[in-house]
Write a protein that holds these residues in place. Structure first.
Motif, mmCIF file in Angstrom:
data_model
loop_
_atom_site.group_PDB
_atom_site.id
_atom_site.type_symbol
_atom_site.label_atom_id
_atom_site.label_comp_id
_atom_site.label_asym_id
_atom_site.label_seq_id
_atom_site.Cartn_x
_atom_site.Cartn_y
_atom_site.Cartn_z
ATOM 1 N N PHE A 287 -8.250 0.577 4.873
ATOM 2 C CA PHE A 287 -7.850 1.953 5.146
ATOM 3 C C PHE A 287 -6.588 1.963 6.006
ATOM 4 N N GLN A 288 -5.608 2.735 5.538
ATOM 5 C CA GLN A 288 -4.355 2.893 6.290
ATOM 6 C C GLN A 288 -4.367 4.291 6.907
ATOM 7 N N VAL A 289 -4.217 4.371 8.217
ATOM 8 C CA VAL A 289 -4.290 5.647 8.935
ATOM 9 C C VAL A 289 -2.893 5.983 9.440
ATOM 10 N N THR B 8 -3.368 13.867 10.237
ATOM 11 C CA THR B 8 -3.590 12.438 9.980
ATOM 12 C C THR B 8 -3.954 12.237 8.517
ATOM 13 N N GLU B 9 -3.383 11.175 7.947
ATOM 14 C CA GLU B 9 -3.585 10.905 6.524
ATOM 15 C C GLU B 9 -4.196 9.506 6.390
ATOM 16 N N VAL C 283 -3.761 -0.038 10.172
ATOM 17 C CA VAL C 283 -4.532 -0.489 9.011
ATOM 18 C C VAL C 283 -5.793 -1.187 9.497
ATOM 19 N N TYR C 284 -6.909 -0.819 8.894
ATOM 20 C CA TYR C 284 -8.178 -1.515 9.113
ATOM 21 C C TYR C 284 -8.499 -2.256 7.809
#
Ligand SMILES: [Zn+2]
Length: 341
Positions: free
Chosen positions: A111-113, A95-96, A121-122
């Motif tokens: 933050f993009q997960v 996971t990046e 995206v959060y």
């Protein structure tokens, strides 16, 4: 062969949780129950309703500006922390997690997960308009978007920022001319620095700041925003506050320190709908208005949206109806897992 798979899951568990095969990520925890030892905590910005995670022993990530402002305002040192920068990726197994600008205040982040099969995206708190102190939020693409909706009601559409800036400056100059001292009650970080910069850029009025505001100003100056101000507790600050002919920037709810010749004002998105009693009020928001939120969601290409805070129910309905996107208030996190064969 039997294989136990943890479903990627999203929900609220005292913070926004994304569970992936590579572990649990918690964004802006607001309760200690979400901060398990093996979780990774991401803190989006330095406002106090987002920074509880800094007090836990779990590994935390934030921009260095967010940590600096927290430490300056709280006079605490954060431990077990790793810095992230806009555009930078952090890896957890496969996971990046990419940090992006949220446009809300100095150091504010989205933050993009990216997992092997899905992008989340959060947003944290979000502002899609550039200001005197921040650039507009990035718009990352994603499958699932978890977005705030402080102003997710169609009545919250803010005037052009330049127009609000002009109104604030004109009001202040008028008050000074009449022997009163324009006094702004705003958050100690974020809005305060935008007000200071506004008067620095458009007037020659000295700006006096309450000490807590001054401490946040220092972090902005370290980051190159360039704020000129006088701290209220210094000899010069006290002299200016007595004599007037200056602008005073202080926090919300600090009436006791306001001199009798103060003319008080609020600068908040709520001013679009609600007055502030005897205060002047200006619709200067650090959050996206309704129209900006809708545009942002459309541009991300998200197929699934979860909304938290504010008008989550209402804007979810608009997103379903107008953008034909699956949208709902962020559900409570469920502990269920699935078995795959
Ligand atoms: Zn905030």
């Amino acid at each position: 062969m039997e294989r136990r798979v943890r479903e990627n899951r999203v929900g609220w568990l005292g913070g926004v949780v994304i569970d992936t095969d590579d572990g649990r990520m918690v964004f802006d925890p607001a309760a200690t129950r979400s901060m398990e030892r093996d979780a990774h905590i991401f803190i989006s910005h330095a406002h106090s309703d987002h920074t509880l995670g800094f007090q836990s022993n779990v590994m935390k990530y934030s921009t260095k500006e967010t940590k600096r402002i927290f430490e300056k305002l709280r006079e605490k040192t954060v431990r077990n922390w790793r810095p992230v920068e806009y555009g930078q990726k952090v890896r957890m197994g496969d996971t990046e997690i990419t940090t992006l600008n949220a446009g809300h205040m100095l150091g504010s982040a989205q933050f993009q997960v990216l997992t092997h099969d899905h992008t989340y995206v959060y947003t944290g708190d979000l502002n899609c308009i550039s200001t005197l102190t921040t650039d507009a939020a990035d718009v990352p693409e994603c499958d699932t978007l978890i977005i705030e909706a402080t102003y997710g009601d169609p009545s919250f559409i803010f005037p052009r920022r330049e127009r609000t800036y002009a109104r604030i400056v004109n009001w202040a100059l008028h008050e000074v001319k009449d022997g009163r001292m324009p006094t702004f009650h705003v958050y100690s970080s974020g809005k305060s620095q935008e007000i200071v910069r506004l008067f620095n850029v458009y007037t020659k009025l000295p700006v006096v700041c309450a000490s807590v505001v001054g401490r946040a100003n220092e972090v902005y100056n370290e980051a190159g925003v360039d704020l000129s101000f006088v701290e209220a507790e210094t000899t010069e600050g006290k002299r200016l506050l007595r004599k007037g002919g200056c602008v005073y920037v202080t926090t919300t709810g600090s009436n006791s320190t306001v001199p009798s010749h103060a003319s008080e004002a609020m600068a908040t998105g709520w001013a679009v709908r609600f007055g502030s009693g005897s205060y002047a009020s200006f619709p200067l928001s650090s959050h996206a208005g309704f129209d900006q939120l809708m545009k942002y969601v459309a541009k991300t290409g998200a197929k699934r949206v979860y909304v938290f805070t504010g008008y989550s129910e209402l804007i979810s309905r608009h997103l379903r109806r107008e953008l034909k996107i699956e949208a709902d208030p962020l559900p409570l996190f469920s502990q269920r897992s699935i078995l795959e064969f």
